[in-house]
Design a protein around this motif. Structure first.
Motif, short mmCIF file in Angstrom:
data_model
loop_
_atom_site.label_atom_id
_atom_site.label_comp_id
_atom_site.label_asym_id
_atom_site.label_seq_id
_atom_site.Cartn_x
_atom_site.Cartn_y
_atom_site.Cartn_z
N ALA A 74 64.33 1.35 -5.10
CA ALA A 74 64.31 0.12 -5.90
C ALA A 74 64.84 0.37 -7.31
O ALA A 74 65.67 -0.40 -7.82
N LEU A 75 64.39 1.44 -7.93
CA LEU A 75 64.86 1.77 -9.28
C LEU A 75 66.34 2.14 -9.26
O LEU A 75 67.11 1.76 -10.16
N GLY A 76 66.74 2.88 -8.22
CA GLY A 76 68.15 3.27 -8.09
C GLY A 76 69.04 2.06 -7.90
O GLY A 76 70.17 2.04 -8.38
N PHE A 77 68.53 1.06 -7.22
CA PHE A 77 69.30 -0.16 -6.99
C PHE A 77 69.62 -0.84 -8.31
O PHE A 77 70.75 -1.31 -8.53
N LEU A 78 68.64 -0.89 -9.21
CA LEU A 78 68.86 -1.54 -10.51
C LEU A 78 69.87 -0.75 -11.33
O LEU A 78 70.78 -1.33 -11.94
N ALA A 79 69.71 0.58 -11.36
CA ALA A 79 70.61 1.41 -12.16
C ALA A 79 72.03 1.38 -11.59
O ALA A 79 73.00 1.21 -12.34
N ALA A 80 72.15 1.54 -10.28
CA ALA A 80 73.48 1.55 -9.65
C ALA A 80 74.16 0.19 -9.81
O ALA A 80 75.39 0.12 -9.96
N GLY A 81 73.37 -0.88 -9.78
CA GLY A 81 73.94 -2.21 -9.95
C GLY A 81 74.71 -2.33 -11.25
O GLY A 81 75.84 -2.83 -11.27
N TRP A 82 74.13 -1.83 -12.34
CA TRP A 82 74.81 -1.90 -13.63
C TRP A 82 76.00 -0.94 -13.70
O TRP A 82 77.07 -1.31 -14.17
N ILE A 83 75.83 0.27 -13.20
CA ILE A 83 76.90 1.28 -13.30
C ILE A 83 78.15 0.81 -12.56
O ILE A 83 79.27 0.89 -13.08
N VAL A 84 77.98 0.30 -11.34
CA VAL A 84 79.13 -0.16 -10.56
C VAL A 84 79.77 -1.37 -11.22
O VAL A 84 80.99 -1.45 -11.36
N TYR A 85 78.95 -2.33 -11.63
CA TYR A 85 79.49 -3.54 -12.27
C TYR A 85 80.26 -3.19 -13.54
O TYR A 85 81.38 -3.67 -13.76
N ASP A 86 79.67 -2.37 -14.39
CA ASP A 86 80.33 -2.01 -15.65
C ASP A 86 81.64 -1.27 -15.40
O ASP A 86 82.63 -1.50 -16.10
N SER A 87 81.66 -0.42 -14.37
CA SER A 87 82.89 0.30 -14.03
C SER A 87 83.97 -0.67 -13.58
O SER A 87 85.15 -0.52 -13.95
N LEU A 88 83.58 -1.67 -12.79
CA LEU A 88 84.55 -2.68 -12.35
C LEU A 88 85.12 -3.45 -13.54
O LEU A 88 86.33 -3.71 -13.60
N CYS A 89 84.25 -3.78 -14.49
CA CYS A 89 84.72 -4.53 -15.67
C CYS A 89 85.69 -3.69 -16.49
O CYS A 89 86.68 -4.21 -17.03
#
Length: 397
Positions: free
Chosen positions: A127-142
């Motif tokens: 659950a915690l990894g999901f939140l962290a990975a969500g931001w990392i992937v999104y920010d990388s895409l941006c």
């Protein structure tokens, strides 16, 4: 006593979370509406001062003149409001609520062994990894695709769809919806914390040093703000979804979540475009159509009622009481052992209360199979069928 304290923590943190979320969403919606409603100033003096657009408001008996500069004013004002704390407190209070409700009771809320058999430590880490990975992937895409708004928007949409699918194949349906919403909320607040506010600070510092601010920070901040406004309605639904088991208990719950989130984004787009002077009715119509499709898909299928055999006794209330005592009363009683108080006030620890809540019991335990949460008390299919037989016999007489 522990359950009582947990309920009070739930109440106070949830109250705070709702209050600051209203403040953040309201402020965000206002500035998006303002930005899209600006008109080129007619006064040449304003243009020469660097004013990009202006808007007159009347509210509360007074007139307001809002102005936006192309980059920044020539001289930094003494009092400058920073739009950040509503975002930060919304995320912090939401994360606190997530800890109290979900991370402190992973076997009840996070885990459904019919979805994925995992231990509580693995579930919390996921659950915690999901939140962290969500931001990392999104920010990388941006950072990779930020120069192309349309392509970035399409890829982010596909990313959210993939996240919904993955969450619904890892966590219990109720938790999956909330975690996807929390992932988007984390992205929204991280946009403010890591991109928007730092960019604005760099612009302010450049002015204080007598240098021209780099406009790229304003463009980048606006892009992230636009993403935040489209995430808002999907996040609000995800946070409310735990009340609507017909969505997260569906076999294709990830698709139901994606459709409802898309409906919210379309409806939000309607208001964004309306503030620009374009009324596109197909946007809310499309959103309503998607919600209607979700309703149709989640509509309960009629359950076949086998004819009562002549020599088969009718299932009576006394026959299902032991099942409810073993599987349900730990939560749904006047003095529950697994909760501080009975969820939704539903009690199943006496014949009168069982009869009173018969329809809800049938809907949640038999039709939706949403209860017990995560099937933590291991209610069997045969027991659900017995409850169904009792309910059907009850309604036929």
């Amino acid at each position: 006593m522990e359950g009582f304290i947990t309920d009070w923590l739930n109440l106070t943190i949830r109250w705070l979370h709702v209050i600051v979320a209203i403040a953040w969403i309201g402020e965000s919606f206002y500035f998006v509406a303002l930005d899209n409603s600006l008109r080129k100033p007619k006064d040449r003096a304003l243009t020469e001062r660097g004013v990009f657009g202006e808007l007159w408001h009347v509210h509360g008996g007074g007139f307001y003149h809002m102005q936006k500069y192309m980059v920044a004013p020539a001289q930094m004002p003494e009092d400058l409001h920073w739009s950040k704390w509503p975002s930060y407190t919304t995320w912090m209070s939401g994360f606190g609520l997530f800890i109290v409700l979900y991370l402190c009771s992973p076997q009840t809320y996070l885990i459904d062994k019919n979805v994925l058999d995992m231990g509580p430590v693995v579930a919390i880490a996921a659950a915690l990894g999901f939140l962290a990975a969500g931001w990392i992937v999104y920010d990388s895409l941006c950072r990779l695709l930020g120069h192309n708004d349309r392509l970035l928007g399409a890829i982010v949409g596909l990313y959210v769809l993939s996240a919904a699918w993955l969450a619904c194949h890892v966590f219990a349906g109720r938790a999956a919806y909330l975690i996807v919403g929390a992932m988007l909320a984390t992205i929204m607040s991280a946009n403010v914390f890591f991109v928007i506010i730092p960019g604005q600070r760099k612009m302010v510092n450049a002015m204080l040093e007598g240098n021209a601010p780099n406009p790229v920070y304003g463009k980048r901040g606006k892009q992230r703000s636009v993403h935040n406004t489209y995430f808002t309605l999907p996040v609000v639904f995800a946070m409310l979804s735990n009340h609507y088991a017909m969505t997260y208990t569906h076999p294709y719950n990830w698709a139901v979540l994606a459709v409802i989130m898309l409906a919210g984004a379309l409806i939000r787009q309607f208001f964004v475009m309306r503030h620009r002077g374009r009324v596109l009715w197909y946007l809310p119509a499309g959103g309503v159509a998607l919600l209607a499709a979700a309703l149709a898909v989640t509509l309960p299928k009629p359950m076949a009622q086998p004819a009562q055999a002549a020599n088969m006794p009718v299932v009576k209330l006394a026959d299902i009481e032991p099942i409810l005592q073993q599987r349900c009363v730990a939560c749904h009683s006047a003095h529950p052992t697994m909760m501080g108080s009975a969820p939704a006030g539903v009690l199943l620890d006496s014949p009168g209360e069982i009869s009173k809540n018969a329809q809800r019991l049938y809907q949640q335990a038999v039709v939706l199979k949403a209860m017990p949460l995560g099937n933590v008390t291991q209610m069997t299919s045969a027991e659900r069928e017995k409850v169904a037989a009792w309910f059907n016999a009850r309604t036929q007489h």
